[in-house]
Write an enzyme that holds these catalytic residues in place. Sequence first.
Site, PDB file in Angstrom:
ATOM      1  N   HIS A 135      65.535  -2.486 -39.914  1.00 57.60           N
ATOM      2  CA  HIS A 135      65.031  -1.268 -40.551  1.00 57.60           C
ATOM      3  C   HIS A 135      64.329  -0.335 -39.570  1.00 57.60           C
ATOM      4  O   HIS A 135      64.030   0.812 -39.900  1.00 57.60           O
ATOM      5  CB  HIS A 135      64.124  -1.597 -41.749  1.00 57.60           C
ATOM      6  CG  HIS A 135      62.781  -2.139 -41.387  1.00 57.60           C
ATOM      7  ND1 HIS A 135      62.506  -3.482 -41.301  1.00 57.60           N
ATOM      8  CD2 HIS A 135      61.614  -1.514 -41.105  1.00 57.60           C
ATOM      9  CE1 HIS A 135      61.239  -3.667 -41.000  1.00 57.60           C
ATOM     10  NE2 HIS A 135      60.674  -2.494 -40.870  1.00 57.60           N
ATOM     11  N   ASP A 165      67.365  -8.639 -41.522  1.00 56.51           N
ATOM     12  CA  ASP A 165      66.530  -7.571 -40.963  1.00 56.51           C
ATOM     13  C   ASP A 165      66.290  -7.760 -39.467  1.00 56.51           C
ATOM     14  O   ASP A 165      65.219  -7.432 -38.952  1.00 56.51           O
ATOM     15  CB  ASP A 165      65.201  -7.445 -41.709  1.00 56.51           C
ATOM     16  CG  ASP A 165      64.553  -6.075 -41.485  1.00 56.51           C
ATOM     17  OD1 ASP A 165      65.285  -5.132 -41.150  1.00 56.51           O
ATOM     18  OD2 ASP A 165      63.318  -5.965 -41.617  1.00 56.51           O
ATOM     19  N   SER A 238      56.442  -3.391 -36.972  1.00 52.59           N
ATOM     20  CA  SER A 238      57.724  -4.052 -37.181  1.00 52.59           C
ATOM     21  C   SER A 238      58.523  -4.118 -35.893  1.00 52.59           C
ATOM     22  O   SER A 238      58.627  -3.143 -35.150  1.00 52.59           O
ATOM     23  CB  SER A 238      58.543  -3.292 -38.228  1.00 52.59           C
ATOM     24  OG  SER A 238      58.487  -3.946 -39.456  1.00 52.59           O
TER      25      SER A 238
END
Length: 453
Positions: A135, A165, A238
């Site tokens: 993402h 992911d 992230s």
Amino acid sequence: MNRSSRTLLGTLPVLAGGLLLAWSIHAKESTPKLTLKVDETAVSRNDRLPSSFAPVVKRVAPSVVKVVTSARPKPNSRGDAEEGIDDPFLRRFFGIPGGPGGPGGLGRNLPMPRMEGVGSGVIVTEDGYILTNNHVVDSADSVQITLPDGREFNAKVVGKDPKSDVAVVKVEATGLPAITLSDSDKIEVGDFVLAIGNPFGIGQTVTSGIVSATGRATHGLDYEDFIQTDAAINPGNSGGALVDLNGRLVGINTAILSRSGGNQGIGFSIPVNMARDVMESLVRDGKVTRGYIGVRIQDVTPKLARQFKLGDSKGALIADVTPRGAAEKAGVRSGDVVTEVNGREIRDSQHLKNAVARVHPGETANLRVLRDGENKVIKVKVTERPEDKELADAEPAADSESGTLNGVAVADIDARTRREFQIPESVKGAVVTSVEPQSAAADAGVQAGDVIL
């Protein structure tokens, strides 16, 4: 907000809008090779805590990078530069065809700003392979990597896997500070960890905490086995690193559970073992190839554990076996409870799904199952998982946790249940006492009073 929300942390938006179109490498004249630094020894748990984490940070911080992504605005089906501009006044102001302003309206040729985002990544090879989240780079037009020493590189997206992911990007450089990978299966709840990343785009930041839990499946991805930590992670973290006190990569920070959108002590990281498997497959094949045996599975609830006379609720129950599939050919049966795969304990159905996925197609998975109170080892030759469409066409609920017995309450047949449901003395088994109306069992016609033989 009154309720908690799950937040993916990868791209901290700088301008509103969508992100980034990536490309994947599907074929090359020669297959790329990953040269990883790996130390699979368990972390020492007998030493006293250090008075400072600075030595660990100095060792690993150079490996954690800033990821800046950029994308052009995507036109919608009507050719608008921005989707969702349906207000007549706004359409006139921007000169969008079809609005009152129509052709020649104010701002007809007004350029739309590029959409940007900021996340983190971890250098895993000296020649420029970097792990991050899908993402973070999803839909990217361009990706730029900034090292802690200030060097900047344009990166290409080697591959990405929305189901876990995980994404891999590559910069053209040598001699980069690659991090050492650990064996994330050996971490334990209570181990100290450090989270390193680029929260809110303010620059590299280090926080500390412990492993709060393992094996979490909380965000609806197809393949989840998150490490939960209370080390502070926030938007922009992230793709960053979760490391142990030996300075080895334990996980890739991915998401938080929060009521505020910021850190509240519940963060999630993809275990490095899972990320490594996905990365190696993306680099080698340009896609992720996962193992598959063809079963429908569900968790072993306390009620099912009592019914099957199991010692505890660990393991995964085989609710159904796909005809002519790998599991059926090997002798796996409905009602088997899988407790181990290749010597590794299986805690629940999600854990079994992840364990089988990690076995390469063509290899053998040794399943330890409990059947009729006896332990058996069944060797299953794993096949490649079909594409989602093929899987849906062939077996709608395969490899899901929504097994046939979900929503069904059962009980032993005793004198009371025999009278209540008029069950003959000759019938043995478990009686269905209730069925949830919207469950798969109800759809299949299972009713209270049925006896499972």
